[in-house]
Design an enzyme around this catalytic site. Structure first.
Site, PDB file in Angstrom:
ATOM      1  N   ARG A   1       0.740  -1.171  -0.039  1.00  0.00           N
ATOM      2  CA  ARG A   1      -0.019  -0.103   0.006  1.00  0.00           C
ATOM      3  C   ARG A   1       0.861   1.319   0.082  1.00  0.00           C
ATOM      4  O   ARG A   1       0.666   2.181  -0.386  1.00  0.00           O
ATOM      5  CB  ARG A   1      -0.994  -0.244   1.031  1.00  0.00           C
ATOM      6  CG  ARG A   1      -2.045  -0.871   0.955  1.00  0.00           C
ATOM      7  CD  ARG A   1      -2.851  -1.377   2.223  1.00  0.00           C
ATOM      8  NE  ARG A   1      -2.308  -1.822   3.321  1.00  0.00           N
ATOM      9  CZ  ARG A   1      -1.829  -3.065   3.448  1.00  0.00           C
ATOM     10  NH1 ARG A   1      -2.211  -4.034   2.507  1.00  0.00           N
ATOM     11  NH2 ARG A   1      -1.129  -3.462   4.488  1.00  0.00           N
TER      12      ARG A   1
ATOM     13  N   GLU B   1       4.008  -7.154  12.501  1.00  0.00           N
ATOM     14  CA  GLU B   1       3.050  -7.421  13.781  1.00  0.00           C
ATOM     15  C   GLU B   1       2.611  -8.689  13.699  1.00  0.00           C
ATOM     16  O   GLU B   1       2.225  -9.623  14.379  1.00  0.00           O
ATOM     17  CB  GLU B   1       1.857  -6.581  13.471  1.00  0.00           C
ATOM     18  CG  GLU B   1       0.857  -6.329  14.438  1.00  0.00           C
ATOM     19  CD  GLU B   1      -0.186  -5.637  14.218  1.00  0.00           C
ATOM     20  OE1 GLU B   1      -0.357  -4.756  12.992  1.00  0.00           O
ATOM     21  OE2 GLU B   1      -1.390  -5.529  15.014  1.00  0.00           O
TER      22      GLU B   1
HETATM   23  P1  AMP Z   1       5.199  -3.135  10.995  1.00  0.00           P
HETATM   24  O1  AMP Z   1       6.584  -3.517  10.265  1.00  0.00           O
HETATM   25  O2  AMP Z   1       4.508  -3.913  12.322  1.00  0.00           O
HETATM   26  O3  AMP Z   1       5.165  -1.586  11.298  1.00  0.00           O
HETATM   27  O4  AMP Z   1       3.915  -3.382  10.083  1.00  0.00           O
HETATM   28  C1  AMP Z   1       3.886  -2.231   8.953  1.00  0.00           C
HETATM   29  C2  AMP Z   1       3.537  -2.780   7.650  1.00  0.00           C
HETATM   30  O5  AMP Z   1       2.679  -3.821   7.874  1.00  0.00           O
HETATM   31  C3  AMP Z   1       2.849  -1.924   6.860  1.00  0.00           C
HETATM   32  O6  AMP Z   1       3.492  -2.130   5.539  1.00  0.00           O
HETATM   33  C4  AMP Z   1       1.392  -2.150   6.881  1.00  0.00           C
HETATM   34  O7  AMP Z   1       0.942  -1.803   5.738  1.00  0.00           O
HETATM   35  C5  AMP Z   1       1.378  -3.389   7.406  1.00  0.00           C
HETATM   36  N1  AMP Z   1       0.527  -3.397   8.616  1.00  0.00           N
HETATM   37  C6  AMP Z   1       0.683  -3.841   9.647  1.00  0.00           C
HETATM   38  N2  AMP Z   1      -0.037  -4.042  10.773  1.00  0.00           N
HETATM   39  C7  AMP Z   1      -1.258  -3.428   9.983  1.00  0.00           C
HETATM   40  C8  AMP Z   1      -2.433  -3.177  10.348  1.00  0.00           C
HETATM   41  N3  AMP Z   1      -2.969  -3.597  11.449  1.00  0.00           N
HETATM   42  N4  AMP Z   1      -3.474  -2.857   9.298  1.00  0.00           N
HETATM   43  C9  AMP Z   1      -2.895  -2.673   7.934  1.00  0.00           C
HETATM   44  N5  AMP Z   1      -1.571  -2.847   7.589  1.00  0.00           N
HETATM   45  C10 AMP Z   1      -0.770  -3.200   8.730  1.00  0.00           C
END
Ligand code: AMP
Length: 171
Positions: free
Chosen positions: A60, A97
């Protein structure tokens, strides 16, 4: 159009893609031409004027990053999941995550002295954006800032980021 209006277009999808995750679905913004345009301008306002490339994170981040890059008339560099880019790449691993993964960039997409802004839709645990920062810096690019549409504050992603960053919406 205000950020409050844009915020209420984002849909919470419980238990996607795994139980316990509340997925932040930004597609209703993209489907609303005026909101997508307004969001592009809000994001672009947070990009320092000396930027020369937006570094967009799959997937995205590509949508938001390409709109902003066109708006500002600067370059777009895409950072992708492993095995997607056709030429020689650099790779950085990171924790998500939900799971773990790695990111790659074409090794010649960034150059020493580039002034870049990392862009993505959601800052969650911060592993993804931190890996993108590391890729840029390994090549010698300067990360001016990172810009996110939304930050999930409880997941403390801000603690993993080395450089300044901006999140338009914090939940
Ligand atoms: P992080 O590495 O945990 O900060 O995750 C960020 C990446 O995962 C981004 O590319 C987001 O698009 C996706 N992402 C993580 N958690 C979510 C969520 N709750 N909703 C949508 N996208 C998420």
């Amino acid at each position: 159009m205000t950020l409050e209006y844009i915020h209420q277009l984002i849909r919470d999808v419980p238990d996607f893609p795994k139980p316990g995750i509340v997925f932040k679905d930004i597609t209703p913004i993209l489907e609303h031409g005026e909101a997508f345009g307004a969001l592009t301008r809000h994001l672009a306002e947070r990009v320092p004027t000396n930027v020369n490339k937006i570094v967009a994170i799959e997937s995205r981040g590509f949508i938001l990053g390409s709109a902003v890059a066109q708006h500002l008339r600067c370059g777009l560099v895409i950072v992708r999941k492993p095995g997607k880019l056709p030429r020689a790449t650099l790779r950085e691993s990171y924790d998500l995550e939900y799971g773990s993964d790695a990111l790659e960039v074409h090794e010649d997409a960034l150059r020493l002295g580039d002034r870049v802004v990392v862009m993505d839709d959601v800052l969650a645990t911060g592993g993804t954006a931190a890996a993108a920062e590391r890729l840029c810096e390994r090549i010698g690019a300067q990360v001016l800032t990172s810009v996110f549409l939304m930050e999930i504050e409880a997941l403390c992603g801000r603690e993993k980021l080395k450089n300044p960053f901006v999140s338009l919406i914090r939940v």
